[in-house]
Design an enzyme around this catalytic site. Sequence first.
Site, PDB file in Angstrom:
ATOM      1  N   THR A  30       0.337   0.837   2.057  1.00  0.00           N
ATOM      2  CA  THR A  30      -1.033   0.086   1.855  1.00  0.00           C
ATOM      3  C   THR A  30      -1.257  -1.348   1.509  1.00  0.00           C
ATOM      4  OG1 THR A  30      -1.947   2.137   1.193  1.00  0.00           O
ATOM      5  CG2 THR A  30      -3.079   0.618   0.565  1.00  0.00           C
ATOM      6  N   ASP A  31      -0.228  -1.805   0.816  1.00  0.00           N
ATOM      7  CA  ASP A  31      -0.044  -3.166   0.424  1.00  0.00           C
ATOM      8  C   ASP A  31       0.123  -3.977   1.868  1.00  0.00           C
ATOM      9  OD1 ASP A  31      -0.800  -3.590  -2.113  1.00  0.00           O
ATOM     10  OD2 ASP A  31       1.292  -3.188  -2.856  1.00  0.00           O
ATOM     11  N   LEU A  32       1.243  -3.272   2.640  1.00  0.00           N
ATOM     12  CA  LEU A  32       1.852  -4.149   3.743  1.00  0.00           C
ATOM     13  C   LEU A  32       0.793  -3.909   5.014  1.00  0.00           C
ATOM     14  CD1 LEU A  32       5.409  -2.533   3.599  1.00  0.00           C
ATOM     15  CD2 LEU A  32       4.738  -4.842   2.954  1.00  0.00           C
TER      16      LEU A  32
END
Length: 397
Positions: free
Chosen positions: A169-171
Amino acid sequence: MSGALSGIKVLDLTRVLAGPWTGQLLADLGAEVIKVERPGSGDDTRQWAPPSLPDGTAAYYLAANRGKQSLTVDITQPAGQAIVRQLAAEADVLLENYKVGGLKKYGLDYDSLRALNPGLVYCSITGFGQTGPYAELPGYDYIVQGMSGLMSITGPADGEPHKVGVAVTDLFTGLYAANAVQAALLSRYRTGEGQHIDMALFDCSLAMLANVNMNWLVGGEVPPRLGNAHPNIVPYQVFRTAGDSHFILACGNDKQFRAICELIGLPQLAADERFASNPQRVRHRDLLVPQLAEAFLTRGRDEWLKLLDAAGVPCGPINTVDEAFTDPQIRFRKMELHLKDAQGQDVPQVACPIKMSGTPPRYDAPPPKLGQHTDSVLSALGYDAAAIAQLKANGTV
């Protein structure tokens, strides 16, 4: 050779992963990126170890900060705020991932900085966005994976929900943000105006569910957790072979399925109306898959891979990370690289996967030491040696 974004100045006020991932990609593509960090401690990920280099720099930090300059600034001090405003006044892009409204009290929010620089592209990255009932909540990849439905479809069908092995999700948010920044820069080229970009981990995690999202919206049934199987294609999953090894079978059409049936000695399966087409195989996967699983136990993994590859059926091994790095394709594509820091220390890196013929990614410098470029950045802003020394004495930088 100049990068595609050469001449673009980026002020990176982000920490941890989603924001730094955005900044690193922009740096790889040629932008000048100044990373603003807390004096004394810096980005939290500098301490997220082991493992780390001999000098103590954590591998986690090294993953997302290549090609940047590190400037330490205490933005809670008026003198620190003045430094950031000076940099923002001449920047093209500002990245930040503070809580909603967190920079407003320092005069570093979008509206305040837009007054100084109308062309500024200001990208805010948060867990839930600048608006809505969750806007004030902190955002963590793990929690967002759960809230977005991603974990509900990840893991064994008869087990508990699993997170993905990396903070996807961050990436994904970092990748979406980098795309948004470049689109905003193109828009500014036409209009002369910058804009505020509002990126939310929750939004991005939901969007990246792709076909699973559409399965719900179109079919109206809650997508199940299928382990290594695919919700829309059969057979498209992991199978165990003789010797207790495993491989991935990715059968994408009926022709490939017929080839599989011939190879395993069960040609009648391809003629069975329950399995003749992919929609039918999806409906009757519980009947088909056990028969395939039993057949694949008769040979070893490498033998099946060789036979399937020769028959034109997509398949592949399940490598460990070390095996992936030694794969001849990865080596040929030069995905592992090594940079040297100012002390001559070797800093391993994973290359940017973007290949461009005219303006390829640049690897000018490894991730910086904390505050490595403070003096040079401040000097470029007009601070002399005495002023810099005073800022350091005050704990501002």
